[in-house]
Write an enzyme that holds these catalytic residues in place. Structure first.
Site, PDB file in Angstrom:
ATOM      1  N   SER A   1      -2.743  -5.338   4.940  1.00  0.00           N
ATOM      2  CA  SER A   1      -3.885  -5.394   4.024  1.00  0.00           C
ATOM      3  C   SER A   1      -4.241  -3.961   3.645  1.00  0.00           C
ATOM      4  CB  SER A   1      -5.100  -6.032   4.702  1.00  0.00           C
ATOM      5  OG  SER A   1      -6.257  -5.829   3.901  1.00  0.00           O
TER       6      SER A   1
ATOM      7  N   TYR B   1     -10.688  -6.112  11.683  1.00  0.00           N
ATOM      8  CA  TYR B   1      -9.547  -6.669  10.917  1.00  0.00           C
ATOM      9  C   TYR B   1      -8.716  -5.512  10.350  1.00  0.00           C
ATOM     10  CZ  TYR B   1      -7.347  -8.703   6.689  1.00  0.00           C
ATOM     11  OH  TYR B   1      -6.475  -9.067   5.690  1.00  0.00           O
TER      12      TYR B   1
HETATM   13  P1  NAP Z   1      -5.711 -18.006   4.103  1.00  0.00           P
HETATM   14  O1  NAP Z   1      -5.786 -18.595   2.745  1.00  0.00           O
HETATM   15  O2  NAP Z   1      -6.850 -18.152   5.033  1.00  0.00           O
HETATM   16  O3  NAP Z   1      -4.393 -18.598   4.807  1.00  0.00           O
HETATM   17  C1  NAP Z   1      -4.066 -18.207   6.125  1.00  0.00           C
HETATM   18  C2  NAP Z   1      -2.885 -19.022   6.596  1.00  0.00           C
HETATM   19  O4  NAP Z   1      -2.585 -18.636   7.950  1.00  0.00           O
HETATM   20  C3  NAP Z   1      -3.166 -20.504   6.651  1.00  0.00           C
HETATM   21  O5  NAP Z   1      -1.978 -21.212   6.390  1.00  0.00           O
HETATM   22  C4  NAP Z   1      -3.597 -20.725   8.109  1.00  0.00           C
HETATM   23  O6  NAP Z   1      -3.409 -22.082   8.474  1.00  0.00           O
HETATM   24  C5  NAP Z   1      -2.627 -19.767   8.799  1.00  0.00           C
HETATM   25  N1  NAP Z   1      -3.053 -19.312  10.120  1.00  0.00           N
HETATM   26  C6  NAP Z   1      -4.239 -18.749  10.468  1.00  0.00           C
HETATM   27  N2  NAP Z   1      -4.251 -18.440  11.781  1.00  0.00           N
HETATM   28  C7  NAP Z   1      -3.034 -18.816  12.256  1.00  0.00           C
HETATM   29  C8  NAP Z   1      -2.429 -18.762  13.532  1.00  0.00           C
HETATM   30  N3  NAP Z   1      -3.092 -18.298  14.603  1.00  0.00           N
HETATM   31  N4  NAP Z   1      -1.170 -19.216  13.682  1.00  0.00           N
HETATM   32  C9  NAP Z   1      -0.485 -19.716  12.614  1.00  0.00           C
HETATM   33  N5  NAP Z   1      -1.009 -19.801  11.383  1.00  0.00           N
HETATM   34  C10 NAP Z   1      -2.270 -19.359  11.209  1.00  0.00           C
HETATM   35  O7  NAP Z   1      -5.373 -16.451   4.010  1.00  0.00           O
HETATM   36  P2  NAP Z   1      -4.639 -15.582   2.875  1.00  0.00           P
HETATM   37  O8  NAP Z   1      -5.685 -14.931   2.071  1.00  0.00           O
HETATM   38  O9  NAP Z   1      -3.568 -16.366   2.223  1.00  0.00           O
HETATM   39  O10 NAP Z   1      -4.015 -14.440   3.794  1.00  0.00           O
HETATM   40  C11 NAP Z   1      -2.648 -14.398   4.149  1.00  0.00           C
HETATM   41  C12 NAP Z   1      -2.357 -13.013   4.728  1.00  0.00           C
HETATM   42  O11 NAP Z   1      -2.667 -12.024   3.751  1.00  0.00           O
HETATM   43  C13 NAP Z   1      -3.201 -12.666   5.963  1.00  0.00           C
HETATM   44  O12 NAP Z   1      -2.422 -11.935   6.878  1.00  0.00           O
HETATM   45  C14 NAP Z   1      -4.298 -11.799   5.389  1.00  0.00           C
HETATM   46  O13 NAP Z   1      -4.840 -10.921   6.357  1.00  0.00           O
HETATM   47  C15 NAP Z   1      -3.540 -11.059   4.307  1.00  0.00           C
HETATM   48  N6  NAP Z   1      -4.391 -10.500   3.258  1.00  0.00           N
HETATM   49  C16 NAP Z   1      -5.170 -11.308   2.495  1.00  0.00           C
HETATM   50  C17 NAP Z   1      -5.964 -10.739   1.516  1.00  0.00           C
HETATM   51  C18 NAP Z   1      -6.878 -11.561   0.639  1.00  0.00           C
HETATM   52  O14 NAP Z   1      -7.747 -10.968  -0.041  1.00  0.00           O
HETATM   53  N7  NAP Z   1      -6.724 -12.880   0.589  1.00  0.00           N
HETATM   54  C19 NAP Z   1      -5.953  -9.348   1.314  1.00  0.00           C
HETATM   55  C20 NAP Z   1      -5.151  -8.567   2.116  1.00  0.00           C
HETATM   56  C21 NAP Z   1      -4.363  -9.145   3.079  1.00  0.00           C
HETATM   57  P3  NAP Z   1      -4.376 -22.821   9.543  1.00  0.00           P
HETATM   58  O15 NAP Z   1      -5.782 -22.629   9.064  1.00  0.00           O
HETATM   59  O16 NAP Z   1      -3.905 -24.229   9.585  1.00  0.00           O
HETATM   60  O17 NAP Z   1      -4.087 -22.097  10.827  1.00  0.00           O
END
Ligand code: NAP
Length: 249
Positions: free
Chosen positions: A143, A157
């Protein structure tokens, strides 16, 4: 011919789902994990099936003691595992450091950093020493918070993601001679439900509007960078953190 397989952690929605869709379209059989979002996992599978791809959802927490082994075994059931994307991530509730609970800090570090490290460890144990059939690579989803520090929102985080970037750089150097590439994508604010889960559903639009490009990313724009890092076009790229952050640094 043995099928080539990609493993994506956290594929039931958001960025992970977009990564699954792209890797399926590229012809990989894909295994993705999730912990509780059954409906989302079903949708990811349906989307992939509609494009004619082969995909399997595995309920498996990256923090489970046998999680990395189980997800890799499920992937190897389908064929030759050649791509691993550590995408699963959580933030905990938005707030200043003074208010964060111990269990939030522990969970965020455990999922984002320790989970990714344990998956990487299990993968390189399997890959090192095996004859190279194809380009094999790991992509970690970091991130831009690793650099901004996310003050007032989730410094813990940001710290976990800074760890993911150090893991990426160090592991890439360790395993390069074995023909394994390790890179990271560092997304800026992306339009997913992670923000609502952190307690501020309007965050993506608000923070995105303050970025140089003036909007949040959509998940597919992050997935495109992840996909590129897995291709032979990125064959000389390892130990790199690729910002996809709309100009935020
Ligand atoms: P999201 O929509 O909340 O999706 C997260 C995914 O991870 C879901 O499929 C969730 O499924 C799964 N997950 C969470 N905890 C888990 C665990 N302990 N074991 C296995 N699966 C798990 O998040 P996102 O925004 O797509 O983020 C994806 C990645 O991008 C993350 O690493 C996040 O830090 C990074 N990121 C996101 C942003 C942003 O603005 N969205 C920015 C920078 C970086 P369940 O709920 O079923 O576990």
């Amino acid at each position: 011919m043995t099928r080539t397989v990609a493993l994506v952690t956290g594929g039931s929605r958001g960025i992970g789902r977009a990564i699954v869709a792209r890797l399926v379209r590229r012809g990989y059989s894909v295994v993705f994990t999730y912990t509780s979002d059954e409906a989302g996992a079903t949708e990811t599978v349906a989307e992939a099936a509609a494009s004619g791809g082969s995909v399997r959802a595995l309920r498996c927490d990256v923090t489970d003691p046998d999680g990395p082994e189980r997800m890799i075994a499920a992937s190897e059931d389908l064929g030759d595992l050649v791509i691993v994307v550590n995408n699963a991530g959580v933030t905990g509730p938005i707030g200043p450091v003074a208010t964060v609970a111990d269990d939030t800090v522990a969970r965020v570090l455990d999922v984002n950093l320790v989970g990714a490290l344990r998956v990487c460890r299990e993968v390189v144990r399997r890959w090192e020493g095996r004859a190279v059939q194809a380009d094999r690579s790991i992509v970690n989803v970091s991130s831009i918070a690793a650099r901004t520090g996310a003050p007032g929102e989730y410094v813990w985080y940001a710290a976990s993601k800074a760890g993911v970037e150090a893991l990426t750089v160090g592991l890439a150097k360790e395993v390069a001679a074995a023909g394994i590439r390790v890179n990271a994508v560092s997304p800026g604010t992306t339009d997913t439900t992670i923000h609502a889960r952190a307690g501020r559903s309007t965050r993506a639009a608000e923070v995105g509007a303050r970025s140089p490009l003036g909007r949040p990313a959509n998940p597919d724009e992050i997935a495109a960078a992840v996909e590129w890092l897995t291709t032979s076009d990125a064959g000389y790229v390892t130990g790199t953190v690729l910002d996809v952050a709309g100009g935020v640094r």
